[in-house]
Design a protein around this motif. Structure first.
Motif, PDB file in Angstrom:
ATOM      1  N   ALA A  94      -7.939  -6.285  -0.090  1.00  0.00           N
ATOM      2  CA  ALA A  94      -8.495  -5.259  -1.565  1.00  0.00           C
ATOM      3  C   ALA A  94      -8.464  -4.004  -0.178  1.00  0.00           C
ATOM      4  O   ALA A  94      -9.162  -4.090   0.802  1.00  0.00           O
ATOM      5  CB  ALA A  94      -8.889  -5.684  -2.132  1.00  0.00           C
ATOM      6  N   LEU A  95      -8.406  -2.773  -0.931  1.00  0.00           N
ATOM      7  CA  LEU A  95      -9.057  -1.520  -0.082  1.00  0.00           C
ATOM      8  C   LEU A  95     -10.253  -1.427  -0.310  1.00  0.00           C
ATOM      9  O   LEU A  95     -11.406  -1.968  -0.979  1.00  0.00           O
ATOM     10  CB  LEU A  95      -8.926   0.037  -0.630  1.00  0.00           C
ATOM     11  CG  LEU A  95      -6.585  -0.132  -1.023  1.00  0.00           C
ATOM     12  CD1 LEU A  95      -6.603   1.377  -1.496  1.00  0.00           C
ATOM     13  CD2 LEU A  95      -6.319  -0.018   0.598  1.00  0.00           C
ATOM     14  N   ASP A  96     -10.993  -0.664   0.947  1.00  0.00           N
ATOM     15  CA  ASP A  96     -12.611  -1.351   1.263  1.00  0.00           C
ATOM     16  C   ASP A  96     -13.288   0.438  -0.473  1.00  0.00           C
ATOM     17  O   ASP A  96     -12.690   0.794  -0.572  1.00  0.00           O
ATOM     18  CB  ASP A  96     -13.226  -0.364   2.616  1.00  0.00           C
ATOM     19  CG  ASP A  96     -12.505   0.747   2.938  1.00  0.00           C
ATOM     20  OD1 ASP A  96     -12.905   1.592   2.786  1.00  0.00           O
ATOM     21  OD2 ASP A  96     -12.050   0.253   4.240  1.00  0.00           O
ATOM     22  N   LEU A 152     -11.530   3.903  -0.978  1.00  0.00           N
ATOM     23  CA  LEU A 152     -10.996   3.893  -2.678  1.00  0.00           C
ATOM     24  C   LEU A 152     -10.748   5.321  -2.720  1.00  0.00           C
ATOM     25  O   LEU A 152     -10.986   6.253  -3.442  1.00  0.00           O
ATOM     26  CB  LEU A 152     -11.849   3.152  -3.480  1.00  0.00           C
ATOM     27  CG  LEU A 152     -10.986   0.798  -3.365  1.00  0.00           C
ATOM     28  CD1 LEU A 152     -11.617   0.359  -4.144  1.00  0.00           C
ATOM     29  CD2 LEU A 152      -9.675   1.525  -3.870  1.00  0.00           C
ATOM     30  N   LEU A 172      -3.915  -6.029  -5.258  1.00  0.00           N
ATOM     31  CA  LEU A 172      -3.970  -6.591  -4.034  1.00  0.00           C
ATOM     32  C   LEU A 172      -5.123  -7.817  -4.063  1.00  0.00           C
ATOM     33  O   LEU A 172      -4.284  -8.759  -3.752  1.00  0.00           O
ATOM     34  CB  LEU A 172      -4.408  -5.709  -3.209  1.00  0.00           C
ATOM     35  CG  LEU A 172      -3.847  -4.696  -3.014  1.00  0.00           C
ATOM     36  CD1 LEU A 172      -4.798  -3.587  -2.261  1.00  0.00           C
ATOM     37  CD2 LEU A 172      -2.445  -4.828  -1.757  1.00  0.00           C
ATOM     38  N   LEU A 173      -5.751  -7.684  -5.140  1.00  0.00           N
ATOM     39  CA  LEU A 173      -6.433  -9.467  -5.026  1.00  0.00           C
ATOM     40  C   LEU A 173      -5.335 -10.449  -5.764  1.00  0.00           C
ATOM     41  O   LEU A 173      -5.800 -11.340  -4.878  1.00  0.00           O
ATOM     42  CB  LEU A 173      -8.012  -8.833  -5.821  1.00  0.00           C
ATOM     43  CG  LEU A 173      -8.908  -8.102  -5.292  1.00  0.00           C
ATOM     44  CD1 LEU A 173      -9.816  -7.334  -6.211  1.00  0.00           C
ATOM     45  CD2 LEU A 173      -9.488  -8.632  -4.487  1.00  0.00           C
ATOM     46  N   GLU A 189      -5.731  -2.286  -7.272  1.00  0.00           N
ATOM     47  CA  GLU A 189      -6.774  -2.577  -6.362  1.00  0.00           C
ATOM     48  C   GLU A 189      -6.403  -4.999  -7.075  1.00  0.00           C
ATOM     49  O   GLU A 189      -6.889  -5.165  -6.837  1.00  0.00           O
ATOM     50  CB  GLU A 189      -8.132  -2.280  -6.456  1.00  0.00           C
ATOM     51  CG  GLU A 189      -9.088  -2.807  -5.918  1.00  0.00           C
ATOM     52  CD  GLU A 189      -8.919  -2.394  -4.258  1.00  0.00           C
ATOM     53  OE1 GLU A 189     -10.022  -2.555  -3.570  1.00  0.00           O
ATOM     54  OE2 GLU A 189      -8.582  -2.362  -3.567  1.00  0.00           O
ATOM     55  N   THR A 196      -9.011   7.887  -1.272  1.00  0.00           N
ATOM     56  CA  THR A 196      -7.772   7.824  -2.607  1.00  0.00           C
ATOM     57  C   THR A 196      -8.058   8.927  -3.328  1.00  0.00           C
ATOM     58  O   THR A 196      -6.690   9.071  -3.590  1.00  0.00           O
ATOM     59  CB  THR A 196      -7.671   6.332  -2.487  1.00  0.00           C
ATOM     60  OG1 THR A 196      -7.516   6.086  -0.974  1.00  0.00           O
ATOM     61  CG2 THR A 196      -6.171   6.259  -3.300  1.00  0.00           C
ATOM     62  N   LEU A 245       0.930  -1.532   0.030  1.00  0.00           N
ATOM     63  CA  LEU A 245      -0.087   0.163  -0.322  1.00  0.00           C
ATOM     64  C   LEU A 245       0.925   0.808  -0.242  1.00  0.00           C
ATOM     65  O   LEU A 245       0.377   2.251  -0.221  1.00  0.00           O
ATOM     66  CB  LEU A 245      -0.959   0.091   1.415  1.00  0.00           C
ATOM     67  CG  LEU A 245      -2.233  -1.031   1.338  1.00  0.00           C
ATOM     68  CD1 LEU A 245      -3.176  -0.601   2.902  1.00  0.00           C
ATOM     69  CD2 LEU A 245      -3.128  -0.716  -0.161  1.00  0.00           C
ATOM     70  N   MET A 269      -4.850   5.281   2.940  1.00  0.00           N
ATOM     71  CA  MET A 269      -4.525   3.912   1.813  1.00  0.00           C
ATOM     72  C   MET A 269      -4.210   2.607   3.087  1.00  0.00           C
ATOM     73  O   MET A 269      -4.577   1.890   3.139  1.00  0.00           O
ATOM     74  CB  MET A 269      -3.776   4.125   0.470  1.00  0.00           C
ATOM     75  CG  MET A 269      -4.557   4.613   0.087  1.00  0.00           C
ATOM     76  SD  MET A 269      -3.320   4.989  -1.746  1.00  0.00           S
ATOM     77  CE  MET A 269      -3.415   2.730  -2.109  1.00  0.00           C
ATOM     78  N   LEU A 297      -4.635   3.258  -9.831  1.00  0.00           N
ATOM     79  CA  LEU A 297      -5.012   2.754  -8.506  1.00  0.00           C
ATOM     80  C   LEU A 297      -6.427   1.596  -8.852  1.00  0.00           C
ATOM     81  O   LEU A 297      -6.046   0.501  -7.596  1.00  0.00           O
ATOM     82  CB  LEU A 297      -6.532   4.486  -8.033  1.00  0.00           C
ATOM     83  CG  LEU A 297      -7.313   3.623  -6.628  1.00  0.00           C
ATOM     84  CD1 LEU A 297      -6.057   3.161  -5.584  1.00  0.00           C
ATOM     85  CD2 LEU A 297      -8.528   4.626  -6.235  1.00  0.00           C
ATOM     86  N   LEU A 298      -6.766   1.159  -9.477  1.00  0.00           N
ATOM     87  CA  LEU A 298      -7.261   0.160 -10.110  1.00  0.00           C
ATOM     88  C   LEU A 298      -6.863  -1.057 -10.305  1.00  0.00           C
ATOM     89  O   LEU A 298      -6.987  -2.256  -9.821  1.00  0.00           O
ATOM     90  CB  LEU A 298      -8.429   0.406 -11.651  1.00  0.00           C
ATOM     91  CG  LEU A 298      -9.616   1.511 -10.969  1.00  0.00           C
ATOM     92  CD1 LEU A 298     -10.732   1.936 -12.096  1.00  0.00           C
ATOM     93  CD2 LEU A 298     -10.409   0.622 -10.356  1.00  0.00           C
TER      94      LEU A 298
END
Length: 305
Positions: free
Chosen positions: A153-155, A159, A146-147, A143, A162, A75, A238, A139-140
């Motif tokens: 992942a960020l909630d 998001l 992370l997955l 995300e 951010t 992050l 984040m 950012l996408l």
């Protein structure tokens, strides 16, 4: 307002139609991500993992501590990449303005009925729009990373926050970049400036390595730069939930030390610069840059080379 709309549309299309700009914007993001995650990130993960094992409450497993360290450093790195994009992408947009001056189009704009203020806003808003879009795409991608890697992942709320701070960062650097571009008249000079700014911002903004590793005088000096505040804002948002959960039960003061070392918490002497002050600093840079740019543009004579 219609003039501003057409200017923004024109400048944005100029960037979109140049596939090389888009390709290298995405490629540079992937390269930085790879370097930070695979090389610089590994050292930071190992360092944080050892600290968690030494100063944790002993109840969490070794595997859990390592996953916490991986998530936090990932992050931290992604936030740094967002800052880089919010800076370099808007500045690259102004290559079109340099070309406009070189080809004489800018002089045509100056003698047209469009006011210098609206002309300035047209360039600034187009740079901000493209910069924000590239930050959202980054950012996408983050995300998705992370997955794919099995990290949390960020909630949705995080998001959104951010994205808002990334947009604010992009606008600040768009305004500052336009002011700087008014004093540059050749594409080669602007390309050189972009290289220098991108490199310096990465180091002085605490994006490529921990601000805690900098000499004390340097750490205090960079607090006057907007890039370090942009980094701190994004990293704070984040990483907040991950730090709260990951550092639960750790020794008192452990999280504060970590935040200062990683540039999440900025301290000037004995005074902590909180998020509210950082937002004011970013907004102040934006207002001053737009005001100064409009003044410089208004006093610029047609044909000024």
């Amino acid at each position: 307002m219609r003039e501003i709309y057409y200017l923004v549309k024109r400048n944005a299309l100029f960037y979109i139609r140049d596939k090389a700009y888009i390709f290298f914007s995405i490629l540079s993001t992937l390269i930085i991500l790879g370097l930070m995650i695979l090389f610089l990130g590994k050292a930071n993960v190992d360092s944080l993992y050892e600290a968690l094992r030494a100063y944790g409450n002993g109840s969490s497993s070794s595997e859990a501590d390592y996953e916490t360290a991986r998530l936090l450093i990932t992050l931290w790195s992604l936030a740094g990449i967002l800052v880089v994009n919010s800076l370099t992408v808007p500045l690259s947009i102004y290559s079109s303005m340099i070309k406009d001056e070189w080809t004489g189009r800018l002089q045509a704009f100056y003698v047209s009925p469009v006011s210098r203020f609206r002309l300035s806003l047209g360039y600034i808003l187009s740079a901000w729009l493209i910069g924000t879009i590239m930050c959202l795409l980054t950012l996408l991608l983050g995300e998705g990373y992370l997955l794919v890697t099995g990290l949390k992942a960020l909630d949705i709320l995080t998001l959104i926050k951010t994205a808002v701070f990334a947009a604010l960062s992009a606008f600040t650097f768009s305004a500052l970049g336009y002011l700087l571009a008014l004093f540059v008249h050749t594409s080669s000079a602007w390309s050189g400036i972009l290289t220098v700014i991108g490199t310096l911002a990465g180091f002085l903004g605490g994006i490529y390595f921990r601000p805690g590793d900098m000499p004390s005088a340097v750490r205090q000096g960079i607090l006057c730069l907007p890039v370090i505040h942009s980094s701190a804002l994004l990293r704070n948002v984040m990483m907040k939930d991950a730090m709260t959960q990951g550092f639960a039960g750790c020794a008192e003061g452990f999280q504060e030390i970590f935040e200062e070392q990683m540039g999440i918490r900025l301290v000037q002497g004995n005074f902590q610069i909180k998020m509210k002050e950082q937002l004011i600093i970013m907004a102040a840079y934006s207002i001053i840059a737009v005001t100064a740019a409009c003044f410089v543009s208004r006093n610029r004579k047609p044909g000024n080379q």
